[in-house]
Design a protein around this motif. Structure first.
Motif, short mmCIF file in Angstrom:
data_model
loop_
_atom_site.label_atom_id
_atom_site.label_comp_id
_atom_site.label_asym_id
_atom_site.label_seq_id
_atom_site.Cartn_x
_atom_site.Cartn_y
_atom_site.Cartn_z
N GLY A 2 -37.48 16.62 -19.60
CA GLY A 2 -37.79 16.71 -18.18
C GLY A 2 -39.15 17.34 -17.92
O GLY A 2 -39.80 17.02 -16.93
N ASN A 3 -39.57 18.24 -18.80
CA ASN A 3 -40.86 18.90 -18.60
C ASN A 3 -42.02 17.92 -18.76
O ASN A 3 -43.05 18.07 -18.10
N ILE A 4 -41.87 16.95 -19.62
CA ILE A 4 -42.93 15.97 -19.83
C ILE A 4 -43.17 15.16 -18.57
O ILE A 4 -44.31 14.84 -18.22
N ALA A 5 -42.10 14.86 -17.85
CA ALA A 5 -42.24 14.10 -16.60
C ALA A 5 -43.03 14.92 -15.58
O ALA A 5 -43.89 14.38 -14.88
N TRP A 6 -42.76 16.21 -15.47
CA TRP A 6 -43.52 17.06 -14.54
C TRP A 6 -44.98 17.15 -14.93
O TRP A 6 -45.87 17.12 -14.07
N ILE A 7 -45.24 17.27 -16.22
CA ILE A 7 -46.63 17.33 -16.69
C ILE A 7 -47.35 16.04 -16.34
O ILE A 7 -48.49 16.06 -15.87
N GLU A 8 -46.68 14.91 -16.56
CA GLU A 8 -47.28 13.62 -16.24
C GLU A 8 -47.56 13.50 -14.74
O GLU A 8 -48.63 13.05 -14.34
N LEU A 9 -46.60 13.90 -13.91
CA LEU A 9 -46.79 13.82 -12.46
C LEU A 9 -47.95 14.70 -12.00
O LEU A 9 -48.79 14.27 -11.22
N VAL A 10 -48.00 15.92 -12.47
CA VAL A 10 -49.07 16.83 -12.08
C VAL A 10 -50.42 16.29 -12.55
O VAL A 10 -51.40 16.30 -11.80
N PHE A 11 -50.49 15.81 -13.77
CA PHE A 11 -51.74 15.29 -14.31
C PHE A 11 -52.19 14.05 -13.54
O PHE A 11 -53.34 13.96 -13.10
N PHE A 12 -51.31 13.09 -13.34
CA PHE A 12 -51.66 11.85 -12.66
C PHE A 12 -52.07 12.10 -11.21
O PHE A 12 -53.10 11.64 -10.76
N TYR A 13 -51.25 12.84 -10.48
CA TYR A 13 -51.55 13.07 -9.06
C TYR A 13 -52.73 14.03 -8.90
O TYR A 13 -53.45 13.96 -7.90
N GLY A 14 -52.95 14.89 -9.85
CA GLY A 14 -54.13 15.75 -9.81
C GLY A 14 -55.41 14.91 -9.90
O GLY A 14 -56.36 15.13 -9.15
N ILE A 15 -55.42 13.95 -10.81
CA ILE A 15 -56.57 13.06 -10.95
C ILE A 15 -56.71 12.19 -9.70
O ILE A 15 -57.81 12.03 -9.17
N ALA A 16 -55.61 11.65 -9.20
CA ALA A 16 -55.65 10.79 -8.02
C ALA A 16 -56.16 11.56 -6.80
O ALA A 16 -57.00 11.06 -6.04
N MET A 17 -55.68 12.77 -6.59
CA MET A 17 -56.13 13.57 -5.45
C MET A 17 -57.59 13.97 -5.61
O MET A 17 -58.35 13.95 -4.65
N GLY A 18 -57.98 14.32 -6.82
CA GLY A 18 -59.39 14.66 -7.07
C GLY A 18 -60.31 13.50 -6.76
O GLY A 18 -61.35 13.66 -6.14
N PHE A 19 -59.92 12.31 -7.19
CA PHE A 19 -60.72 11.12 -6.93
C PHE A 19 -60.79 10.83 -5.43
O PHE A 19 -61.86 10.51 -4.90
N GLY A 20 -59.67 10.98 -4.74
CA GLY A 20 -59.64 10.74 -3.30
C GLY A 20 -60.52 11.72 -2.54
O GLY A 20 -61.26 11.34 -1.64
N ILE A 21 -60.46 12.98 -2.91
CA ILE A 21 -61.30 14.00 -2.25
C ILE A 21 -62.76 13.75 -2.55
O ILE A 21 -63.62 13.88 -1.67
#
Length: 52
Positions: free
Chosen positions: A2-21
């Motif tokens: 389950g921890n791997i899924a959270w890491i993936e979500l944080v990493f993916f959405y962190g990159i997506a939000m950074g790109f959007g900003i």
């Protein structure tokens, strides 16, 4: 597992939000420069019109 899924979500959405900003700030900067250039051109045209 389950921890791997959270890491993936944080990493993916962190990159997506950074790109959007980054895109938002880039467009804001370009619009500001465009408006300043347009205002300067209008001021130049108005000055030339007054000189005539």
């Amino acid at each position: 597992m389950g921890n791997i899924a959270w890491i993936e979500l944080v990493f993916f959405y962190g990159i997506a939000m950074g790109f959007g900003i980054w895109q938002w700030s880039k467009m804001r900067r370009e619009l500001r420069q465009s408006r300043e250039a347009k205002a300067a051109e209008e001021a130049k045209a108005k000055k030339a019109e007054e000189d005539v």
